[in-house]
Design a protein around this motif. Structure first.
Motif, PDB file in Angstrom:
ATOM      1  N   TYR A  82       0.827  -1.205   0.000  1.00 15.40           N
ATOM      2  CA  TYR A  82       0.000   0.000   0.000  1.00 15.40           C
ATOM      3  C   TYR A  82       0.863   1.258   0.000  1.00 15.40           C
ATOM      4  O   TYR A  82       0.548   2.241  -0.690  1.00 15.40           O
ATOM      5  CB  TYR A  82      -0.957   0.005   1.199  1.00 15.40           C
ATOM      6  CG  TYR A  82      -2.298  -0.615   0.892  1.00 15.40           C
ATOM      7  CD1 TYR A  82      -3.450   0.159   0.815  1.00 15.40           C
ATOM      8  CD2 TYR A  82      -2.423  -1.984   0.667  1.00 15.40           C
ATOM      9  CE1 TYR A  82      -4.683  -0.400   0.533  1.00 15.40           C
ATOM     10  CE2 TYR A  82      -3.644  -2.557   0.383  1.00 15.40           C
ATOM     11  CZ  TYR A  82      -4.772  -1.762   0.313  1.00 15.40           C
ATOM     12  OH  TYR A  82      -6.005  -2.323   0.020  1.00 15.40           O
TER      13      TYR A  82
ATOM     14  N   LYS B 200       1.033   4.034  -3.385  1.00 19.90           N
ATOM     15  CA  LYS B 200       0.629   5.446  -3.277  1.00 19.90           C
ATOM     16  C   LYS B 200       1.274   6.304  -4.366  1.00 19.90           C
ATOM     17  O   LYS B 200       0.703   7.318  -4.772  1.00 19.90           O
ATOM     18  CB  LYS B 200       1.020   6.017  -1.907  1.00 19.90           C
ATOM     19  CG  LYS B 200       0.138   5.591  -0.777  1.00 19.90           C
ATOM     20  CD  LYS B 200       0.611   6.222   0.517  1.00 19.90           C
ATOM     21  CE  LYS B 200      -0.159   5.682   1.690  1.00 19.90           C
ATOM     22  NZ  LYS B 200       0.344   6.225   2.973  1.00 19.90           N
TER      23      LYS B 200
ATOM     24  N   LYS C   4      -3.032  -4.455  -4.859  1.00 20.38           N
ATOM     25  CA  LYS C   4      -3.540  -4.384  -3.485  1.00 20.38           C
ATOM     26  C   LYS C   4      -4.395  -5.600  -3.141  1.00 20.38           C
ATOM     27  O   LYS C   4      -4.289  -6.157  -2.048  1.00 20.38           O
ATOM     28  CB  LYS C   4      -4.345  -3.098  -3.280  1.00 20.38           C
ATOM     29  CG  LYS C   4      -3.496  -1.845  -3.240  1.00 20.38           C
ATOM     30  CD  LYS C   4      -4.392  -0.619  -3.092  1.00 20.38           C
ATOM     31  CE  LYS C   4      -3.613   0.644  -2.909  1.00 20.38           C
ATOM     32  NZ  LYS C   4      -4.505   1.820  -2.762  1.00 20.38           N
TER      33      LYS C   4
END
Length: 121
Positions: free
Chosen positions: A24, A28, A43
């Motif tokens: 995660y 980003k 994810k």
């Protein structure tokens, strides 16, 4: 399954959670247009690792648990492949984080293999 009181006690589950967190963090920085494509798929694969470990544990049979560990291991290979694709496409902006995730995946895969062998014996 011996003295383990919860799937949360399993090191393979704990490491799976760490991999989710790292994935995660890395994702980003991916381009916004990848949000519903590679980012989402990456994810989901990461979340699948500890989720399948927990589900397998909850099935209460070694055979079923082993099956879900196989699924978790497959998800690790999926993550690894997607990370390589993201890197090739120039989406990876933090190389040390990318390398850390690959290292964690390798370690997690070995741990799952060893754990799975104990269930099968």
């Amino acid at each position: 399954m011996g003295e383990i009181k919860s799937y949360k006690d399993l090191l393979i589950w704990q490491k799976g959670i760490k991999i989710v967190s790292l994935v995660y963090q890395l994702a980003k920085s991916f381009p916004q247009e990848e949000l519903y494509a590679l980012t989402s798929q990456l994810k989901r694969a990461a979340v699948s690792v500890p989720s399948n470990i927990a589900e397998g544990y909850g099935r209460n049979t070694d055979k079923s648990f082993s099956h879900f560990l196989d699924i978790s291991r497959g998800s690790l290979f999926e993550i690894e492949t997607q990370l390589h694709i993201a890197n090739e496409l120039g989406f990876v902006t933090t190389q040390h984080l990318y390398n850390e995730i690959l290292s964690q995946i390798e370690e997690e895969s070995k741990m799952i293999n060893a754990f799975s062998k104990t269930l099968k014996n």
